[in-house]
Design a protein around this motif. Structure first.
Motif: not given
Length: 110
Positions: A65, A67, A71-74
């Motif tokens: 994962w 950051e 938006g959200p973590p990828r």
């Protein structure tokens, strides 16, 4: 029955994803976008996510994962050591096969 281009593309899609990951780590949507820029290799997220899961379960890719600035973590995918080897074997086999087939098809065209 599926059309021929779809069947051929399905057979090549795993190799295409491995090739993208051999270049650099990527997240799933990035893979979908990269494939969309290559006519004949377009694939939906609904096709890519299960393929990535299968590759992960087979030990060919690792995930981490990261950051995101927006938006959200990828979840990023990278080739594992066995994934690199698998990619190289598949790439070499594909190149031999495709070269031979292209040569044959050109003979038929003449």
């Amino acid at each position: 029955m599926e059309d021929v281009p779809t069947q051929l593309r399905k057979g090549a899609l795993e190799l295409a994803v491995l090739a993208l990951l051999a270049q650099q780590p990527r997240y799933a949507v990035e893979i979908v976008d990269d494939l969309a820029q290559r006519p004949g290799l377009e694939a939906s997220a609904g096709t890519i996510y299960p393929l990535l899961t299968r590759l992960k379960n087979s030990g060919l890719v690792n995930t981490r994962w990261h950051e995101s600035p927006v938006g959200p973590p990828r979840k990023y995918y990278t080739l594992s050591t066995s994934g690199v080897h698998h990619f190289e074997v598949q790439r070499d086999a594909w190149l031999r096969l495709s070269t031979a087939l292209i040569t044959l098809l050109k003979e038929v065209q003449s």
